[in-house]
Design an enzyme around this catalytic site. Structure first.
Site, PDB file in Angstrom:
ATOM      1  N   ASP A  92       8.166   6.754   4.739  1.00 46.62           N
ATOM      2  CA  ASP A  92       8.570   6.192   5.844  1.00 46.62           C
ATOM      3  C   ASP A  92      10.027   5.823   6.104  1.00 46.62           C
ATOM      4  O   ASP A  92       9.543   4.834   7.027  1.00 46.62           O
ATOM      5  CB  ASP A  92       7.184   6.250   5.958  1.00 46.62           C
ATOM      6  N   GLU A 105      10.700  -2.674  12.906  1.00 50.55           N
ATOM      7  CA  GLU A 105      10.903  -1.656  13.889  1.00 50.55           C
ATOM      8  C   GLU A 105      10.686  -1.809  14.773  1.00 50.55           C
ATOM      9  O   GLU A 105       9.905  -2.066  14.333  1.00 50.55           O
ATOM     10  CB  GLU A 105      10.602  -0.053  12.596  1.00 50.55           C
TER      11      GLU A 105
HETATM   12  P1  NAD Z   1      -0.623  -1.594   0.876  1.00 46.51           P
HETATM   13  O1  NAD Z   1       0.860  -2.562  -0.144  1.00 46.51           O
HETATM   14  O2  NAD Z   1      -1.443  -2.856   1.178  1.00 46.51           O
HETATM   15  O3  NAD Z   1      -0.791  -0.963   0.062  1.00 46.51           O
HETATM   16  C1  NAD Z   1      -0.105  -0.164  -1.077  1.00 46.51           C
HETATM   17  C2  NAD Z   1      -1.229   0.082  -2.766  1.00 46.51           C
HETATM   18  O4  NAD Z   1      -0.225   1.383  -3.409  1.00 46.51           O
HETATM   19  C3  NAD Z   1      -1.234  -0.956  -3.298  1.00 46.51           C
HETATM   20  O5  NAD Z   1      -2.269  -1.065  -3.801  1.00 46.51           O
HETATM   21  C4  NAD Z   1       0.108  -0.682  -4.639  1.00 46.51           C
HETATM   22  O6  NAD Z   1      -0.545  -0.923  -5.963  1.00 46.51           O
HETATM   23  C5  NAD Z   1      -0.085   1.770  -4.852  1.00 46.51           C
HETATM   24  N1  NAD Z   1       1.004   1.257  -5.680  1.00 46.51           N
HETATM   25  C6  NAD Z   1       2.404   1.353  -5.226  1.00 46.51           C
HETATM   26  N2  NAD Z   1       2.656   2.843  -6.553  1.00 46.51           N
HETATM   27  C7  NAD Z   1       2.421   3.113  -6.581  1.00 46.51           C
HETATM   28  C8  NAD Z   1       2.100   4.176  -7.542  1.00 46.51           C
HETATM   29  N3  NAD Z   1       3.484   4.548  -7.767  1.00 46.51           N
HETATM   30  N4  NAD Z   1       1.284   4.953  -8.192  1.00 46.51           N
HETATM   31  C9  NAD Z   1      -0.104   4.076  -7.494  1.00 46.51           C
HETATM   32  N5  NAD Z   1      -0.491   3.510  -6.372  1.00 46.51           N
HETATM   33  C10 NAD Z   1       0.751   3.062  -5.811  1.00 46.51           C
HETATM   34  O7  NAD Z   1       0.049  -0.944   1.786  1.00 46.51           O
HETATM   35  P2  NAD Z   1      -0.368   0.078   2.639  1.00 46.51           P
HETATM   36  O8  NAD Z   1      -0.822  -0.909   3.978  1.00 46.51           O
HETATM   37  O9  NAD Z   1      -1.627   0.549   2.409  1.00 46.51           O
HETATM   38  O10 NAD Z   1       0.231   1.043   2.837  1.00 46.51           O
HETATM   39  C11 NAD Z   1       1.098   2.634   2.121  1.00 46.51           C
HETATM   40  C12 NAD Z   1       2.203   2.669   2.869  1.00 46.51           C
HETATM   41  O11 NAD Z   1       2.196   3.498   3.828  1.00 46.51           O
HETATM   42  C13 NAD Z   1       3.129   1.778   3.003  1.00 46.51           C
HETATM   43  O12 NAD Z   1       4.462   2.478   2.288  1.00 46.51           O
HETATM   44  C14 NAD Z   1       3.375   1.746   4.397  1.00 46.51           C
HETATM   45  O13 NAD Z   1       5.004   2.777   5.099  1.00 46.51           O
HETATM   46  C15 NAD Z   1       2.667   2.949   4.664  1.00 46.51           C
HETATM   47  N6  NAD Z   1       2.451   3.308   6.188  1.00 46.51           N
HETATM   48  C16 NAD Z   1       2.599   4.456   6.652  1.00 46.51           C
HETATM   49  C17 NAD Z   1       2.117   5.170   8.102  1.00 46.51           C
HETATM   50  C18 NAD Z   1       2.670   6.069   8.856  1.00 46.51           C
HETATM   51  O14 NAD Z   1       2.599   6.536   9.290  1.00 46.51           O
HETATM   52  N7  NAD Z   1       3.400   6.992   7.703  1.00 46.51           N
HETATM   53  C19 NAD Z   1       1.575   3.996   8.418  1.00 46.51           C
HETATM   54  C20 NAD Z   1       1.053   2.403   7.914  1.00 46.51           C
HETATM   55  C21 NAD Z   1       2.198   2.674   6.964  1.00 46.51           C
END
Ligand code: NAD
Length: 356
Positions: free
Chosen positions: A239, A68
């Site tokens: 997101d 993005e």
């Molecule tokens: P990451 O991959 O480091 O961590 C995600 C965690 O979620 C993993 O430990 C995984 O095991 C766990 N997980 C997956 N499915 C699950 C479930 N059903 N139940 C419980 N745990 C589960 O990712 P991250 O960098 O921490 O990012 C997390 C999310 O946040 C991503 O989807 C990312 O796109 C989003 N994000 C959003 C914003 C925002 O501004 N809204 C900003 C950054 C990241």
């Protein structure tokens, strides 16, 4: 929060903040102060929301993830971020989210800052969530459930401690090792931490529920029966189109707050609702035009997807810290011929030129 004088546009170099220098900057300032001051910058930019050019981010979707571009500008500064989201990456030893971003001077068009933004995104996402919760969470909220204990999770915990006053964490992740990593990283920060065996157990007794999982599908991280009256939900992980975390019925019981609805309706939890479903814009809550929590039983939901103005605020904050800390490198990224129209001559005169 003052917008200090724009960085000079005539510099022949672009200040570059590497990952190493970003980490040094956070340590120099202190992560708690960093998050608190960053939230102040965010608030000041949310208060002047109408002054910004706004557009939903430009997304390139693939089977495995998304890349993005997130641009915005006011009358003096332009900013953009490049960011990806690839949930399968961690299985290959890569991060789900990486990013870098830039500020530029609107008057000349010259770049004035290039920065890593993987760390900065985690910091700004957490500061934005905590800023929203300051207005929306139940009074005296002390306990937060965090479902999804990956890269973003500790940043969320730290921002909620500093800005909202959260003292107890209830952690749940599909992979227990992720929760153990999160608990280990946060030990010594004054939290009372419980690792839970299910998301049902995690939300038990929580005043705030943060969902921050990564999965490229419409998942049900929270189902309707798990959300009691009076809860604030900070939904961060949903997101992208086709990537949500909450059961639709929760949305119908909640007062929903969004950053920029034209983008959130594409990417956030509210992609599950009709296009004209009422939501409140976060900036209106922050500048006092809209009401937040009006009763103890109300369920509030911040449908976070991350918007370009948050990155702009974060870059502005980092830029304002550079003079005092010197934590940047000078990047030779702008051609600077003595005669601005003699770009070719500059090339001809350069060392090793075989253009005689
Ligand atoms: P990451 O991959 O480091 O961590 C995600 C965690 O979620 C993993 O430990 C995984 O095991 C766990 N997980 C997956 N499915 C699950 C479930 N059903 N139940 C419980 N745990 C589960 O990712 P991250 O960098 O921490 O990012 C997390 C999310 O946040 C991503 O989807 C990312 O796109 C989003 N994000 C959003 C914003 C925002 O501004 N809204 C900003 C950054 C990241």
């Amino acid at each position: 929060m003052p917008s200090s004088a724009p960085a000079p546009s005539h510099l022949a170099f672009v200040p570059f903040v590497s990952v190493e220098n970003m980490m040094a900057l956070v340590h120099t300032i202190g992560i708690k102060t960093f998050l608190r001051e960053l939230a102040e910058y965010l608030e000041s930019d949310f208060k002047r929301w109408p002054e910004f050019d706004k557009t939903p981010r430009v997304a390139a979707h693939s089977a495995e993830g998304v890349i993005e571009l997130m641009p915005t500008s006011d009358s003096s500064l332009y900013g953009f971020k490049y960011v990806n989201g690839h949930p399968k990456n961690t299985k290959e030893g890569l991060q789900t989210v990486t990013a870098f971003g830039m500020l530029a001077d609107v008057a000349s068009g010259y770049p004035t800052l290039l920065s890593e933004m993987t760390l900065l995104t985690a910091l700004r996402t957490a500061a934005t969530s905590a800023m929203a919760a300051k207005y929306l969470a139940p009074a005296n909220a002390k306990t937060m459930a965090i479902i999804g204990n990956g890269a973003q999770s500790e940043f969320q915990a730290m921002a909620f401690r500093e800005i909202v006053g959260i003292r107890a964490l209830r952690l749940y992740d599909l992979e227990r090792a992720a929760s153990e990593k999160c608990a280990r990283n946060l030990s010594g920060q004054g939290f009372d931490i419980t690792i839970c065996g299910s998301s049902e157990e995690a939300v038990d007794g929580a005043d705030i529920i943060t969902t921050v999982t990564a999965d490229k599908q419409c998942a049900t991280i929270l189902s309707d029966n798990m959300v009691g009256a009076g809860i604030h939900i900070n939904a961060v992980g949903g997101d992208c189109p086709g990537k949500t975390e909450l059961q639709r019925d929760i949305l119908l019981r909640s007062s929903i707050f969004a950053e920029y609805p034209p983008q959130t309706r594409i990417e956030g939890e509210i992609q599950q609702l009709p296009e004209d479903y009422p939501v409140t814009e976060l900036w209106q809550l922050i500048n006092g035009e809209a009401k937040g929590r009006t009763s103890e039983s109300q369920i509030t939901l911040f449908d976070s997807v991350g918007f370009a103005i948050e990155d702009f605020s974060a870059l502005r904050y980092v830029r304002d810290k550079l003079d005092a800390t010197g934590l940047y490198e000078k990047l030779d990224m702008l051609a600077d011929p003595d005669d601005p129209r003699d770009l070719f001559g500059m090339l001809q005169r350069s060392k090793g030129s075989d253009m005689a």
